[in-house]
Design an enzyme around this catalytic site. Sequence first.
Site, short mmCIF file in Angstrom:
data_model
loop_
_atom_site.label_atom_id
_atom_site.label_comp_id
_atom_site.label_asym_id
_atom_site.label_seq_id
_atom_site.Cartn_x
_atom_site.Cartn_y
_atom_site.Cartn_z
N CYS A 160 100.01 74.79 -24.88
CA CYS A 160 100.14 76.24 -24.30
C CYS A 160 99.17 77.04 -24.93
CB CYS A 160 101.47 76.33 -24.29
SG CYS A 160 102.26 76.83 -25.78
N HIS B 237 106.36 79.44 -27.09
CA HIS B 237 105.51 79.27 -26.04
C HIS B 237 104.43 80.39 -25.80
CE1 HIS B 237 104.35 77.15 -22.40
NE2 HIS B 237 104.56 78.40 -21.32
N ASN C 65 101.42 81.27 -16.38
CA ASN C 65 101.89 80.07 -17.14
C ASN C 65 101.10 78.92 -16.92
OD1 ASN C 65 103.66 78.84 -19.00
ND2 ASN C 65 105.51 78.85 -17.63
#
Length: 466
Positions: A93, A385, A407
């Site tokens: 991520c 994250h 995202n």
Amino acid sequence: MNRKIFFSLLVGVSVIAETAFAQISGGIDDAMMQGIKNAYKNTSADKAIRNALNANSIQKLAVSADQKDVIDGYFSDRVYSRGVTDQKASGRCWLFTGLNVFRAKMIDKYKLPEFEFSQNYNFFYDQLEKANLFLQGVIDTRQKPMSDQMVEWLFKNPLSDGGQFTGISDIIGKYGVVPKEVMNETFASNNTSQMASLLKLKLREYGLQLRELPVQTDMEDIKRIKTEMLGTMYRMLVLNLGEPPLEFTWTRKDINGKPVETKQYTPKSFYNEYIGKDLTNGYVMLMNDPTREYYKLYEIDYDRHMYDGYNWRYVNLPVEDIKKMAIASIKDSTAMYFSCDVTKFLNRDKGTLDLNNYDYESLMGTTFGMNKKQRVQSFASGSSHAMTLVAVDLDDSGNPIKWLLENSWGATNGYKGHLIMTDRWFDEYMFRLVVEKKYVPKKILNILSQTPVRLPAWDPMFAPEK
């Protein structure tokens, strides 16, 4: 027997007995068990909840029916971008987020129909550099015992696919970038666990071999041995990820897909032309950690992606200060690297991060009263994250109502590949933001000149973001 000796023995036995009794009395005895059981009344409501939980998840039953407010997709200020990326079953991520920040700028500046950097290209060098980071760390500590905390930490964490923004600045700054089609994803890059398991196994084996070298071994010999070890790691990475290109040809297209320019590039020349920023000195890493003093500079030892790279260094600030810089950046059409504790109150179906999404207290018949500081102190919360902060919705007074995060879980996940975050959720579960220096007030920039407070590599607040 001498009376004094007898008395001393008697006292000793008494102390041992009292200690044993104290230990035993800390257990659950019959009387305590009865008191514990009395807490469950087996009321009609208890039975109904128990029956429901027998066949449903806690989260499904905790969805708040009282939340009548529908979070819409309108935002007063938004950074332009196209497309949503997908990290698949990997912990990258941090890499997707960093590249998405630059991707948005590139798409906007050149009016591209869509564009994506190759995450696989930079991931290859990230893994190679982390392998060297581990091996050199073992070399540096090889005369310390295996029980030493740093040595233990190294062998517990030889390599990870997770990371943070210093990985972006160091890896991209050294190796450049390429378009996704130049070095596309592979099964192993999309599903990193099997490859990572073998890489870590081999690194630990090599680590022990380096520690077993005679103390008097010449450093040039050690360097040669390490180079051979890294050669094996390189081969394993090539087999799984492909070999990174040294040069390539790329055609830039306009918004309608028509060719504009075709050129030959190296990864560094592509970086210089389409990103061209000083990633090391042009950004400030901000943190909201209420367990530590605000307006201080902190640095985490060995929290970096390259041996000759930079440790994670951040300014700890109240959340309201961070919001002001985030708003300024968005208003200037500049996305940001953002990280948080994403699983808390996340509604994946709606794509919302909202404290009112779930009513766990009513379902469980108790309260969960810890504040952010207490959750961090007790290891109940932390940054997990990274995503790209791209929009904010401000009220008439300029106060944020909600925020939008791009995202990297694919376009069909959440709200069109994004997560909508309420401002209250931001307060409670946001931890890190990376902003360009031009959006940072001078008084906060001055903090960068402080001697940083050094934190150990194993500080639980700084686990890699995945």
